[in-house]
Write an enzyme that holds these catalytic residues in place. Structure first.
Site, mmCIF file in Angstrom:
data_model
loop_
_atom_site.group_PDB
_atom_site.id
_atom_site.type_symbol
_atom_site.label_atom_id
_atom_site.label_comp_id
_atom_site.label_asym_id
_atom_site.label_seq_id
_atom_site.Cartn_x
_atom_site.Cartn_y
_atom_site.Cartn_z
ATOM 1 N N VAL A 86 39.312 18.480 66.167
ATOM 2 C CA VAL A 86 39.364 19.726 67.073
ATOM 3 C C VAL A 86 40.566 20.693 66.297
ATOM 4 O O VAL A 86 41.551 20.032 66.297
ATOM 5 C CB VAL A 86 39.548 19.332 68.376
ATOM 6 C CG1 VAL A 86 39.815 20.441 69.282
ATOM 7 C CG2 VAL A 86 38.570 18.564 69.230
ATOM 8 N N ARG A 101 44.407 13.159 79.275
ATOM 9 C CA ARG A 101 43.995 12.085 78.618
ATOM 10 C C ARG A 101 42.849 12.085 77.714
ATOM 11 O O ARG A 101 42.069 13.077 78.035
ATOM 12 C CB ARG A 101 43.474 10.823 79.971
ATOM 13 C CG ARG A 101 44.599 10.671 80.775
ATOM 14 C CD ARG A 101 44.522 9.404 81.477
ATOM 15 N NE ARG A 101 45.731 9.121 82.634
ATOM 16 C CZ ARG A 101 47.067 8.775 82.075
ATOM 17 N NH1 ARG A 101 47.332 8.703 80.826
ATOM 18 N NH2 ARG A 101 47.964 8.789 83.029
ATOM 19 N N ASP A 102 42.931 11.295 76.726
ATOM 20 C CA ASP A 102 41.673 11.374 75.811
ATOM 21 C C ASP A 102 40.356 10.742 76.262
ATOM 22 O O ASP A 102 40.400 9.813 77.071
ATOM 23 C CB ASP A 102 42.152 10.545 74.349
ATOM 24 C CG ASP A 102 41.342 11.097 73.285
ATOM 25 O OD1 ASP A 102 41.639 11.703 72.404
ATOM 26 O OD2 ASP A 102 40.107 10.875 73.070
ATOM 27 N N ILE A 103 39.288 11.608 76.100
ATOM 28 C CA ILE A 103 37.843 11.090 76.567
ATOM 29 C C ILE A 103 37.526 9.622 75.954
ATOM 30 O O ILE A 103 36.577 9.044 76.665
ATOM 31 C CB ILE A 103 36.967 12.240 76.352
ATOM 32 C CG1 ILE A 103 35.987 12.230 77.493
ATOM 33 C CG2 ILE A 103 36.519 12.249 75.121
ATOM 34 C CD1 ILE A 103 35.183 13.257 77.453
ATOM 35 N N HIS A 110 48.428 13.343 68.994
ATOM 36 C CA HIS A 110 48.075 12.000 69.978
ATOM 37 C C HIS A 110 49.222 11.158 70.205
ATOM 38 O O HIS A 110 50.385 11.050 69.349
ATOM 39 C CB HIS A 110 47.203 11.166 69.042
ATOM 40 C CG HIS A 110 45.733 11.696 68.876
ATOM 41 N ND1 HIS A 110 44.581 11.848 69.722
ATOM 42 C CD2 HIS A 110 45.597 12.660 67.757
ATOM 43 C CE1 HIS A 110 43.609 12.468 68.984
ATOM 44 N NE2 HIS A 110 44.096 12.920 67.839
ATOM 45 N N HIS A 141 47.142 19.463 67.952
ATOM 46 C CA HIS A 141 47.463 18.596 69.000
ATOM 47 C C HIS A 141 48.098 17.379 68.412
ATOM 48 O O HIS A 141 48.114 16.929 67.363
ATOM 49 C CB HIS A 141 46.200 17.984 69.762
ATOM 50 C CG HIS A 141 45.129 17.632 68.897
ATOM 51 N ND1 HIS A 141 44.417 18.538 68.195
ATOM 52 C CD2 HIS A 141 44.564 16.546 68.774
ATOM 53 C CE1 HIS A 141 43.625 17.917 67.472
ATOM 54 N NE2 HIS A 141 43.640 16.503 67.727
HETATM 55 P P1 AMP Z 1 41.193 14.727 66.486
HETATM 56 O O1 AMP Z 1 39.934 13.912 65.931
HETATM 57 O O2 AMP Z 1 42.667 14.397 66.051
HETATM 58 O O3 AMP Z 1 40.931 16.193 66.361
HETATM 59 O O4 AMP Z 1 41.394 14.621 68.045
HETATM 60 C C1 AMP Z 1 40.567 15.175 68.919
HETATM 61 C C2 AMP Z 1 40.597 14.261 70.442
HETATM 62 O O5 AMP Z 1 40.125 14.897 71.300
HETATM 63 C C3 AMP Z 1 39.625 12.963 69.927
HETATM 64 O O6 AMP Z 1 40.386 11.948 70.237
HETATM 65 C C4 AMP Z 1 38.659 13.116 71.167
HETATM 66 O O7 AMP Z 1 38.398 12.008 71.728
HETATM 67 C C5 AMP Z 1 39.230 14.084 72.066
HETATM 68 N N1 AMP Z 1 38.375 14.737 72.977
HETATM 69 C C6 AMP Z 1 37.370 15.360 72.603
HETATM 70 N N2 AMP Z 1 36.985 16.015 73.743
HETATM 71 C C7 AMP Z 1 37.525 15.672 74.847
HETATM 72 C C8 AMP Z 1 37.714 16.269 76.042
HETATM 73 N N3 AMP Z 1 36.669 16.983 76.690
HETATM 74 N N4 AMP Z 1 38.578 15.654 76.956
HETATM 75 C C9 AMP Z 1 39.484 14.891 76.372
HETATM 76 N N5 AMP Z 1 39.827 14.386 75.063
HETATM 77 C C10 AMP Z 1 38.617 14.923 74.224
#
Ligand code: AMP
Length: 112
Positions: free
Chosen positions: A94, A28-30, A100, A98
């Site tokens: 990140v 799950r996204d944080i 979403h 990945h």
């Molecule tokens: P992006 O901006 O497409 O690179 O997506 C990175 C996603 O990782 C974002 O939606 C963040 O909210 C999510 N994210 C960052 N750190 C964490 C974490 N520790 N656990 C879950 N999701 C995370």
């Protein structure tokens, strides 16, 4: 390598697991941007979808097939959206490939 998602895959950083197989991990996204917001990552580190050529055919197809499996697990029967941000213009924060998966409610028609 100091990669957040590699640490999540290894369990060094906690996450709420939604799905896992040999090639991918989903959690799950944080900071969820929809009622259901799952992040699906390739277990092998590649920077983004442009580098997916560095993965094997099995690793690539596992990512695609995992989307459908997660949609079923999350009961996204009315539909969902997948997004894979890439690079600066795509606002990728990140640098580990990945996808979403967003759903669980009516999403906006606007994508950008
Ligand atoms: P992006 O901006 O497409 O690179 O997506 C990175 C996603 O990782 C974002 O939606 C963040 O909210 C999510 N994210 C960052 N750190 C964490 C974490 N520790 N656990 C879950 N999701 C995370």
């Amino acid at each position: 390598m100091d990669c957040l998602f590699c640490k999540i895959i290894k369990g060094e950083i906690p996450s709420t697991k939604v799905y896992e197989d040999e090639y991918c991990y989903a959690f799950r996204d944080i900071a969820p941007q929809a009622k259901c917001h799952v992040v699906l990552v390739s277990k092998k580190h590649v920077k983004n979808i442009r580098e997916a050529a560095e993965l094997s055919a099995e690793e690539r197809s596992a990512m695609v097939l995992a989307v459908g499996k997660i949609a079923a697990l999350e009961n996204l029967d009315d539909g969902f959206r997948i997004v894979s941000n890439c690079g600066k213009h795509g606002c990728q924060s990140v640098e580990h490939w990945h996808i979403h998966i967003l759903g669980g409610e009516q999403l906006s028609e606007k994508m950008a």
